[in-house]
Design an enzyme around this catalytic site. Structure first.
Site, PDB file in Angstrom:
ATOM      1  N   ASP A  51      11.787 -33.747  56.465  1.00 25.92           N
ATOM      2  CA  ASP A  51      12.168 -33.707  57.886  1.00 25.92           C
ATOM      3  C   ASP A  51      11.261 -34.629  58.702  1.00 25.92           C
ATOM      4  O   ASP A  51      11.454 -34.819  59.898  1.00 25.92           O
ATOM      5  CB  ASP A  51      12.214 -32.265  58.437  1.00 25.92           C
ATOM      6  CG  ASP A  51      10.922 -31.500  58.240  1.00 25.92           C
ATOM      7  OD1 ASP A  51       9.961 -32.055  57.667  1.00 25.92           O
ATOM      8  OD2 ASP A  51      10.854 -30.325  58.667  1.00 25.92           O
ATOM      9  N   SER A  52      10.297 -35.269  58.023  1.00 28.96           N
ATOM     10  CA  SER A  52       9.513 -36.335  58.653  1.00 28.96           C
ATOM     11  C   SER A  52      10.430 -37.478  59.094  1.00 28.96           C
ATOM     12  O   SER A  52      10.018 -38.319  59.892  1.00 28.96           O
ATOM     13  CB  SER A  52       8.447 -36.853  57.681  1.00 28.96           C
ATOM     14  OG  SER A  52       9.045 -37.250  56.456  1.00 28.96           O
ATOM     15  N   ASP A  90      14.532 -31.256  52.702  1.00 25.57           N
ATOM     16  CA  ASP A  90      13.747 -30.345  53.538  1.00 25.57           C
ATOM     17  C   ASP A  90      14.678 -29.505  54.408  1.00 25.57           C
ATOM     18  O   ASP A  90      15.541 -30.067  55.108  1.00 25.57           O
ATOM     19  CB  ASP A  90      12.883 -31.183  54.488  1.00 25.57           C
ATOM     20  CG  ASP A  90      11.410 -30.967  54.270  1.00 25.57           C
ATOM     21  OD1 ASP A  90      11.024 -29.995  53.592  1.00 25.57           O
ATOM     22  OD2 ASP A  90      10.628 -31.788  54.789  1.00 25.57           O
ATOM     23  N   LYS A 120      13.500 -27.764  50.074  1.00 24.30           N
ATOM     24  CA  LYS A 120      12.089 -27.446  50.304  1.00 24.30           C
ATOM     25  C   LYS A 120      11.981 -26.667  51.600  1.00 24.30           C
ATOM     26  O   LYS A 120      12.702 -26.941  52.558  1.00 24.30           O
ATOM     27  CB  LYS A 120      11.246 -28.718  50.377  1.00 24.30           C
ATOM     28  CG  LYS A 120       9.764 -28.439  50.698  1.00 24.30           C
ATOM     29  CD  LYS A 120       8.898 -29.650  50.478  1.00 24.30           C
ATOM     30  CE  LYS A 120       8.845 -30.617  51.622  1.00 24.30           C
ATOM     31  NZ  LYS A 120       8.420 -30.063  52.932  1.00 24.30           N
ATOM     32  N   GLU A 122       8.894 -24.467  54.211  1.00 22.07           N
ATOM     33  CA  GLU A 122       7.461 -24.325  54.490  1.00 22.07           C
ATOM     34  C   GLU A 122       7.054 -22.859  54.594  1.00 22.07           C
ATOM     35  O   GLU A 122       7.816 -22.034  55.102  1.00 22.07           O
ATOM     36  CB  GLU A 122       7.120 -25.042  55.805  1.00 22.07           C
ATOM     37  CG  GLU A 122       7.385 -26.541  55.739  1.00 22.07           C
ATOM     38  CD  GLU A 122       7.012 -27.266  57.031  1.00 22.07           C
ATOM     39  OE1 GLU A 122       6.424 -26.653  57.944  1.00 22.07           O
ATOM     40  OE2 GLU A 122       7.323 -28.476  57.109  1.00 22.07           O
ATOM     41  N   GLU A 189      -0.339 -29.629  51.270  1.00 25.52           N
ATOM     42  CA  GLU A 189      -0.598 -30.704  52.234  1.00 25.52           C
ATOM     43  C   GLU A 189      -1.918 -30.480  52.953  1.00 25.52           C
ATOM     44  O   GLU A 189      -2.175 -29.395  53.500  1.00 25.52           O
ATOM     45  CB  GLU A 189       0.560 -30.779  53.254  1.00 25.52           C
ATOM     46  CG  GLU A 189       0.332 -31.862  54.299  1.00 25.52           C
ATOM     47  CD  GLU A 189       1.571 -32.294  55.062  1.00 25.52           C
ATOM     48  OE1 GLU A 189       2.683 -31.825  54.734  1.00 25.52           O
ATOM     49  OE2 GLU A 189       1.415 -33.116  55.995  1.00 25.52           O
TER      50      GLU A 189
END
Ligand code: KIV
Length: 273
Positions: A51-52, A90, A120, A122, A189
């Site tokens: 999602d970056s 993401d 993915k 978080e 990360e």
């Protein structure tokens, strides 16, 4: 002579075997079909549609405003360019935190509409039950711990996590919780290298580090940082393997000068009839 066999696609099981064999896993972010084709041909194992993309391509300050539609669009076009690499999408903010049912619906759409092989998300213990629910319906999940960008405001900025004993212990427990919930890998990360090493040794699933030192089972970086295309972003853990932003500026300056001076197009670029 027989034709060369097409490369065997990377699966989540293959990533587990790579950890067992001690082979490092190569991961890069990817947002489009053109780069997917290039990275796949260069042997990258996993293409992460992070999602970056919301920051790197869409110019937003954070990943928080990324939408499911946006992630589906980018993942679909990455998948088109990938022959061998595993494609992971993401899940954006608020598409999996509200309820496990919501997470299944949204992650299911991602798999159905893009053809990617995994998602993915978080977080650790708070999302472990959701990871289990996704895995139980057949959706492979990659976890993400440490600096989790969707929580940037709660974390007080993009800073190293797990420096204190208490948070380090919590991260170790969360990594174990994700493994027990059925995640096939976990991104670590921005955590200290010794902590990443301890987590990597304690897990049977692969760890993929970004700013987490050399002991992880694999490494991930944002492609545009690696290529030096995103020259507004610098960080200690990033290594630039090229300086393409300057190459782009120089090429475009040359093109502009040639157009203005009437030197492009020349006879070799024109049709005489
Ligand atoms: O969104 C992203 O690009 C990521 C990686 C940096 C791990 O989550």
């Amino acid at each position: 002579m027989a034709d060369a066999l097409p490369p065997k696609p990377v699966t989540v099981h293959e990533l587990l075997s790579m950890k067992e064999r001690g082979e490092r896993i190569v991961v890069l972010t990817c947002y489009d079909a053109l780069f997917a084709r290039l990275l796949d041909a260069a042997g990258v194992d996993v293409l992460l549609v992070g999602d970056s993309v919301n920051q790197v391509l869409a110019g937003e300050e954070t990943t928080l405003s990324a939408t499911l539609e946006q992630m589906i669009y980018h993942t679909k076009i990455v998948r088109r360019g990938a022959a061998r690499a595993l494609v992971v999408c993401d899940l954006p903010f608020l598409t999996y935190q509200i309820s496990a049912a919501d997470a299944i619906r949204n992650a299911g759409r991602v798999l159905q509409e893009t053809g990617c092989q995994a998602v993915k998300l978080e977080g650790g213990t708070p999302v472990a039950a959701t990871v289990r629910a996704l895995v139980d319906v057949g959706i492979p999940v990659m976890g993400h711990l440490g600096l989790t960008p969707q929580s940037v405001h709660a974390l007080g900025g993009y800073r190293v996590q797990g420096r204190e004993e208490r948070t380090a212990e919590r991260l170790k427990a969360e990594a174990k919780a994700l493994e027990e919930a059925g995640a096939f890998a976990v991104v670590l990360e921005l955590i200290p290298a010794p902590l990443a090493s301890q987590i990597t040794k304690a897990l049977t699933i692969p760890t993929i580090g970004v700013g987490a030192g050399p002991a992880c089972d694999g490494q991930v970086l944002v492609l545009h940082d690696v290529l030096g295309l995103n020259d507004r972003f610098t960080a200690k853990f990033v290594k630039h393997y090229a300086a393409l932003a300057e190459d782009v500026r120089e090429a475009v300056r040359l093109y502009a000068a040639e157009v203005r001076e009437g030197r492009y197009p020349g006879p070799e670029h024109s049709f005489s009839k």
